[in-house]
Design an enzyme around this catalytic site. Structure first.
Site, PDB file in Angstrom:
ATOM      1  N   GLN A 180       1.430  -0.936   0.701  1.00  0.00           N
ATOM      2  CA  GLN A 180      -0.117   0.052  -0.261  1.00  0.00           C
ATOM      3  C   GLN A 180       0.878   0.797  -0.149  1.00  0.00           C
ATOM      4  O   GLN A 180       1.580   1.785   0.925  1.00  0.00           O
ATOM      5  CB  GLN A 180      -0.389   0.197   1.552  1.00  0.00           C
ATOM      6  CG  GLN A 180      -2.146   0.894   1.481  1.00  0.00           C
ATOM      7  CD  GLN A 180      -2.968   0.980  -0.224  1.00  0.00           C
ATOM      8  OE1 GLN A 180      -3.516  -0.051   0.261  1.00  0.00           O
ATOM      9  NE2 GLN A 180      -3.118   2.029   0.203  1.00  0.00           N
ATOM     10  N   PHE A 181       1.284   1.573  -1.090  1.00  0.00           N
ATOM     11  CA  PHE A 181       2.325   2.888  -0.889  1.00  0.00           C
ATOM     12  C   PHE A 181       1.429   4.060  -0.585  1.00  0.00           C
ATOM     13  O   PHE A 181       1.931   4.938   0.201  1.00  0.00           O
ATOM     14  CB  PHE A 181       2.909   2.843  -2.409  1.00  0.00           C
ATOM     15  CG  PHE A 181       2.286   3.920  -3.885  1.00  0.00           C
ATOM     16  CD1 PHE A 181       2.408   5.221  -3.762  1.00  0.00           C
ATOM     17  CD2 PHE A 181       0.694   2.308  -4.661  1.00  0.00           C
ATOM     18  CE1 PHE A 181       1.777   5.155  -4.777  1.00  0.00           C
ATOM     19  CE2 PHE A 181       0.905   3.732  -4.919  1.00  0.00           C
ATOM     20  CZ  PHE A 181       0.741   4.796  -5.258  1.00  0.00           C
ATOM     21  N   THR A 182       0.206   4.472  -0.679  1.00  0.00           N
ATOM     22  CA  THR A 182      -0.015   5.154  -0.347  1.00  0.00           C
ATOM     23  C   THR A 182      -0.237   5.666   0.884  1.00  0.00           C
ATOM     24  O   THR A 182      -0.620   7.027   1.527  1.00  0.00           O
ATOM     25  CB  THR A 182      -1.928   5.933  -0.804  1.00  0.00           C
ATOM     26  OG1 THR A 182      -2.804   4.191  -0.476  1.00  0.00           O
ATOM     27  CG2 THR A 182      -1.569   5.046  -2.412  1.00  0.00           C
TER      28      THR A 182
END
Length: 145
Positions: A78-80
């Protein structure tokens, strides 16, 4: 590294209409590798996740961990979670690790959890995933290494 843990009754990941991973009771773990993170950080995060007391004991208190309960982990990249929202209305993600490193570190977190005896499933890095969950509690906890 950053992670958001959600205590779940069940969770699953679907990609292109196909369910690729599913767990019963345990934790959905959204994982973000940040610039400067390494394997030591990934292993430390996995250890904290496995030992974090976020599950109820017989008295109803959060006194049990994944390791204690035999619960499963569903690890989803989940790079966000690296979003910088300090200025303007569009988040920036420059604090996230480069994709190749992020993939390796997310995989390492999942592998480390499995090595600690936690039944582990994972999403597909970089895919457009549909994540479904039934949050238990709800209990949602933010971890940073």
């Amino acid at each position: 590294m950053r992670a958001v843990l959600q205590r779940v009754s069940e969770a699953s990941v679907t990609v292109d209409g196909t369910r690729i991973a599913a767990i019963g009771p345990g934790a959905l773990i959204l994982v973000c590798a940040m610039r400067g993170d390494d394997g030591v950080a990934a292993d430390a995060l996995a250890g904290r996740i496995a030992r974090l007391r976020m599950f109820r004991d017989d008295a109803g208190r959060m006194n049990r961990s994944l390791a204690d309960t035999g619960g499963a982990a569903l690890v989803v990249s989940q790079f966000t979670l690296a979003a910088d929202t300090a200025r303007g209305n569009r988040p920036g993600f420059s604090a996230a690790a480069a994709p190749d490193l992020a993939r390796a570190l997310c995989d390492r977190v999942a592998a480390a959890l499995a090595a600690l005896g936690i039944p582990t499933a994972k999403g597909r890095f970089g895919a457009d995933m549909r994540v479904a969950l039934v949050n238990d509690g709800p209990v949602t906890i933010w971890l940073e290494s």
